[in-house]
Design a protein around this motif. Sequence first.
Motif, PDB file in Angstrom:
ATOM      1  N   PHE A   1      27.382  25.599  49.010  1.00  0.00           N
ATOM      2  CA  PHE A   1      27.107  25.758  50.434  1.00  0.00           C
ATOM      3  C   PHE A   1      27.909  26.939  50.992  1.00  0.00           C
ATOM      4  O   PHE A   1      27.384  27.745  51.773  1.00  0.00           O
ATOM      5  CB  PHE A   1      27.472  24.483  51.199  1.00  0.00           C
ATOM      6  N   ALA A   2      29.182  27.027  50.611  1.00  0.00           N
ATOM      7  CA  ALA A   2      30.037  28.113  51.102  1.00  0.00           C
ATOM      8  C   ALA A   2      29.514  29.468  50.641  1.00  0.00           C
ATOM      9  O   ALA A   2      29.489  30.440  51.418  1.00  0.00           O
ATOM     10  CB  ALA A   2      31.476  27.901  50.630  1.00  0.00           C
ATOM     11  N   LEU A   3      29.094  29.568  49.396  1.00  0.00           N
ATOM     12  CA  LEU A   3      28.541  30.819  48.892  1.00  0.00           C
ATOM     13  C   LEU A   3      27.298  31.234  49.667  1.00  0.00           C
ATOM     14  O   LEU A   3      27.055  32.421  49.899  1.00  0.00           O
ATOM     15  CB  LEU A   3      28.190  30.692  47.408  1.00  0.00           C
ATOM     16  N   ARG A   4      26.514  30.255  50.084  1.00  0.00           N
ATOM     17  CA  ARG A   4      25.287  30.530  50.819  1.00  0.00           C
ATOM     18  C   ARG A   4      25.529  30.763  52.315  1.00  0.00           C
ATOM     19  O   ARG A   4      24.595  31.021  53.061  1.00  0.00           O
ATOM     20  CB  ARG A   4      24.301  29.377  50.631  1.00  0.00           C
ATOM     21  N   GLY A   5      26.796  30.674  52.739  1.00  0.00           N
ATOM     22  CA  GLY A   5      27.131  30.988  54.124  1.00  0.00           C
ATOM     23  C   GLY A   5      27.418  29.799  55.002  1.00  0.00           C
ATOM     24  O   GLY A   5      27.490  29.941  56.231  1.00  0.00           O
ATOM     25  N   LEU A   6      27.613  28.614  54.396  1.00  0.00           N
ATOM     26  CA  LEU A   6      27.872  27.401  55.174  1.00  0.00           C
ATOM     27  C   LEU A   6      29.064  26.648  54.576  1.00  0.00           C
ATOM     28  O   LEU A   6      28.885  25.671  53.838  1.00  0.00           O
ATOM     29  CB  LEU A   6      26.631  26.506  55.195  1.00  0.00           C
ATOM     30  N   PRO A   7      30.293  27.086  54.862  1.00  0.00           N
ATOM     31  CA  PRO A   7      31.472  26.399  54.336  1.00  0.00           C
ATOM     32  C   PRO A   7      31.621  24.998  54.910  1.00  0.00           C
ATOM     33  O   PRO A   7      30.983  24.644  55.911  1.00  0.00           O
ATOM     34  CB  PRO A   7      32.631  27.304  54.761  1.00  0.00           C
ATOM     35  N   ARG A   8      32.453  24.204  54.276  1.00  0.00           N
ATOM     36  CA  ARG A   8      32.622  22.792  54.614  1.00  0.00           C
ATOM     37  C   ARG A   8      32.878  22.570  56.102  1.00  0.00           C
ATOM     38  O   ARG A   8      32.213  21.751  56.744  1.00  0.00           O
ATOM     39  CB  ARG A   8      33.792  22.227  53.804  1.00  0.00           C
ATOM     40  N   ASP A   9      33.860  23.265  56.688  1.00  0.00           N
ATOM     41  CA  ASP A   9      34.205  23.036  58.087  1.00  0.00           C
ATOM     42  C   ASP A   9      33.055  23.396  59.021  1.00  0.00           C
ATOM     43  O   ASP A   9      32.819  22.708  60.022  1.00  0.00           O
ATOM     44  CB  ASP A   9      35.457  23.826  58.470  1.00  0.00           C
ATOM     45  N   ASP A  10      32.331  24.469  58.700  1.00  0.00           N
ATOM     46  CA  ASP A  10      31.186  24.854  59.521  1.00  0.00           C
ATOM     47  C   ASP A  10      30.073  23.811  59.421  1.00  0.00           C
ATOM     48  O   ASP A  10      29.423  23.484  60.421  1.00  0.00           O
ATOM     49  CB  ASP A  10      30.642  26.219  59.078  1.00  0.00           C
TER      50      ASP A  10
ATOM     51  N   PRO B   1      36.979  32.281  56.500  1.00  0.00           N
ATOM     52  CA  PRO B   1      38.044  32.846  55.685  1.00  0.00           C
ATOM     53  C   PRO B   1      37.755  32.628  54.213  1.00  0.00           C
ATOM     54  O   PRO B   1      37.185  31.609  53.817  1.00  0.00           O
ATOM     55  CB  PRO B   1      39.277  32.043  56.132  1.00  0.00           C
ATOM     56  N   ALA B   2      38.151  33.593  53.392  1.00  0.00           N
ATOM     57  CA  ALA B   2      37.943  33.458  51.954  1.00  0.00           C
ATOM     58  C   ALA B   2      38.824  32.338  51.406  1.00  0.00           C
ATOM     59  O   ALA B   2      39.896  32.051  51.926  1.00  0.00           O
ATOM     60  CB  ALA B   2      38.262  34.772  51.258  1.00  0.00           C
ATOM     61  N   THR B   3      38.354  31.703  50.345  1.00  0.00           N
ATOM     62  CA  THR B   3      39.087  30.616  49.696  1.00  0.00           C
ATOM     63  C   THR B   3      39.440  31.042  48.283  1.00  0.00           C
ATOM     64  O   THR B   3      38.579  31.516  47.534  1.00  0.00           O
ATOM     65  CB  THR B   3      38.234  29.334  49.641  1.00  0.00           C
ATOM     66  N   THR B   4      40.707  30.880  47.913  1.00  0.00           N
ATOM     67  CA  THR B   4      41.145  31.224  46.562  1.00  0.00           C
ATOM     68  C   THR B   4      41.241  29.956  45.716  1.00  0.00           C
ATOM     69  O   THR B   4      41.974  29.027  46.060  1.00  0.00           O
ATOM     70  CB  THR B   4      42.510  31.929  46.585  1.00  0.00           C
ATOM     71  N   HIS B   5      40.499  29.923  44.639  1.00  0.00           N
ATOM     72  CA  HIS B   5      40.538  28.796  43.713  1.00  0.00           C
ATOM     73  C   HIS B   5      41.459  29.164  42.550  1.00  0.00           C
ATOM     74  O   HIS B   5      41.324  30.240  41.965  1.00  0.00           O
ATOM     75  CB  HIS B   5      39.135  28.487  43.197  1.00  0.00           C
ATOM     76  N   PRO B   6      42.416  28.308  42.227  1.00  0.00           N
ATOM     77  CA  PRO B   6      43.395  28.632  41.176  1.00  0.00           C
ATOM     78  C   PRO B   6      42.738  28.915  39.834  1.00  0.00           C
ATOM     79  O   PRO B   6      41.617  28.487  39.562  1.00  0.00           O
ATOM     80  CB  PRO B   6      44.263  27.361  41.098  1.00  0.00           C
ATOM     81  N   ARG B   7      43.478  29.629  39.012  1.00  0.00           N
ATOM     82  CA  ARG B   7      43.007  29.928  37.664  1.00  0.00           C
ATOM     83  C   ARG B   7      42.688  28.630  36.927  1.00  0.00           C
ATOM     84  O   ARG B   7      43.440  27.658  36.991  1.00  0.00           O
ATOM     85  CB  ARG B   7      44.078  30.708  36.901  1.00  0.00           C
ATOM     86  N   GLN B   8      41.565  28.620  36.222  1.00  0.00           N
ATOM     87  CA  GLN B   8      41.141  27.428  35.506  1.00  0.00           C
ATOM     88  C   GLN B   8      41.587  27.499  34.042  1.00  0.00           C
ATOM     89  O   GLN B   8      41.539  28.551  33.414  1.00  0.00           O
ATOM     90  CB  GLN B   8      39.622  27.262  35.600  1.00  0.00           C
ATOM     91  N   SER B   9      42.002  26.362  33.542  1.00  0.00           N
ATOM     92  CA  SER B   9      42.532  26.295  32.183  1.00  0.00           C
ATOM     93  C   SER B   9      41.431  26.491  31.148  1.00  0.00           C
ATOM     94  O   SER B   9      40.247  26.306  31.425  1.00  0.00           O
ATOM     95  CB  SER B   9      43.202  24.945  31.954  1.00  0.00           C
ATOM     96  N   ALA B  10      41.857  26.854  29.955  1.00  0.00           N
ATOM     97  CA  ALA B  10      40.918  26.988  28.843  1.00  0.00           C
ATOM     98  C   ALA B  10      40.295  25.629  28.545  1.00  0.00           C
ATOM     99  O   ALA B  10      40.902  24.580  28.757  1.00  0.00           O
ATOM    100  CB  ALA B  10      41.648  27.511  27.607  1.00  0.00           C
ATOM    101  N   ARG B  11      39.066  25.656  28.073  1.00  0.00           N
ATOM    102  CA  ARG B  11      38.380  24.417  27.686  1.00  0.00           C
ATOM    103  C   ARG B  11      37.484  24.685  26.486  1.00  0.00           C
ATOM    104  O   ARG B  11      37.148  25.841  26.198  1.00  0.00           O
ATOM    105  CB  ARG B  11      37.577  23.848  28.855  1.00  0.00           C
ATOM    106  N   ARG B  12      37.111  23.636  25.819  1.00  0.00           N
ATOM    107  CA  ARG B  12      36.336  23.790  24.584  1.00  0.00           C
ATOM    108  C   ARG B  12      34.874  24.117  24.841  1.00  0.00           C
ATOM    109  O   ARG B  12      34.214  24.756  24.026  1.00  0.00           O
ATOM    110  CB  ARG B  12      36.424  22.511  23.757  1.00  0.00           C
TER     111      ARG B  12
END
Length: 221
Positions: A165-174, A2-13
């Motif tokens: 790892f997830a991007l390469r096809g191996l998410p944490r649970d797998d 399943p796809a994972t949604t990462h919350p919007r990241q705050s501004a940084r310097r």
Amino acid sequence: MPATTHPRQSARRSVKPATWWAKAWQRAVEEAAYDQGDLIAGRRLARAGRVGGIILDAGSYVAAVEDPGGLFSVAGTVPVLDDRSLDALVEAVAATPGRIAALLAGDLPHDLVEHAEELGAELLPYGGELGSVCTCDHWADPCPHALAVCTQVGWLLDTDPLVLFALRGLPRDDLLGRLHTLSLTATAADGPDADDATELDDLDVALEAALRAHRLLREWE
């Protein structure tokens, strides 16, 4: 997975990564950029927090990016490892019990990546492997919007190498499931010698500890 949604990241310097693997990702982004101007513009958008939540799946990531010209949608791609390479990656993780705990603690051992490469699994991408499509009309690919999203994906990697790892096809649970299966299969094999048995016991203990920590973390979240 399943796809994972990462919350919007705050501004940084700064967009400067802290970890060696995020620095490697940043080099790939720099290689992918058509020119320095696009790269600077993309980093400016990333630093300003103009990238929305990033939806990450095996081989892909999607996010919206806002600039003075409007709101645009970016879809990025990274090649997924084939089955043989995924098996090699799992084998590399399992080769040393401490690697499992390190990954779950947010660290990516350099020797793990080198070992995986020796076995035929290239974990870190190079610039030519980073593809992207954007709804803007910029003449070059990747555009500044895509480079902004790529930059923020690097921020995610900085915090958690298992995103790679997830991007390469191996998410944490797998990964954890395959390590557990590998441990059971190896333990059931006929006639392991004393050294092999000790290594398997160590792997099983480390994996059980990692699984308990992972379950506690999910309950806490």
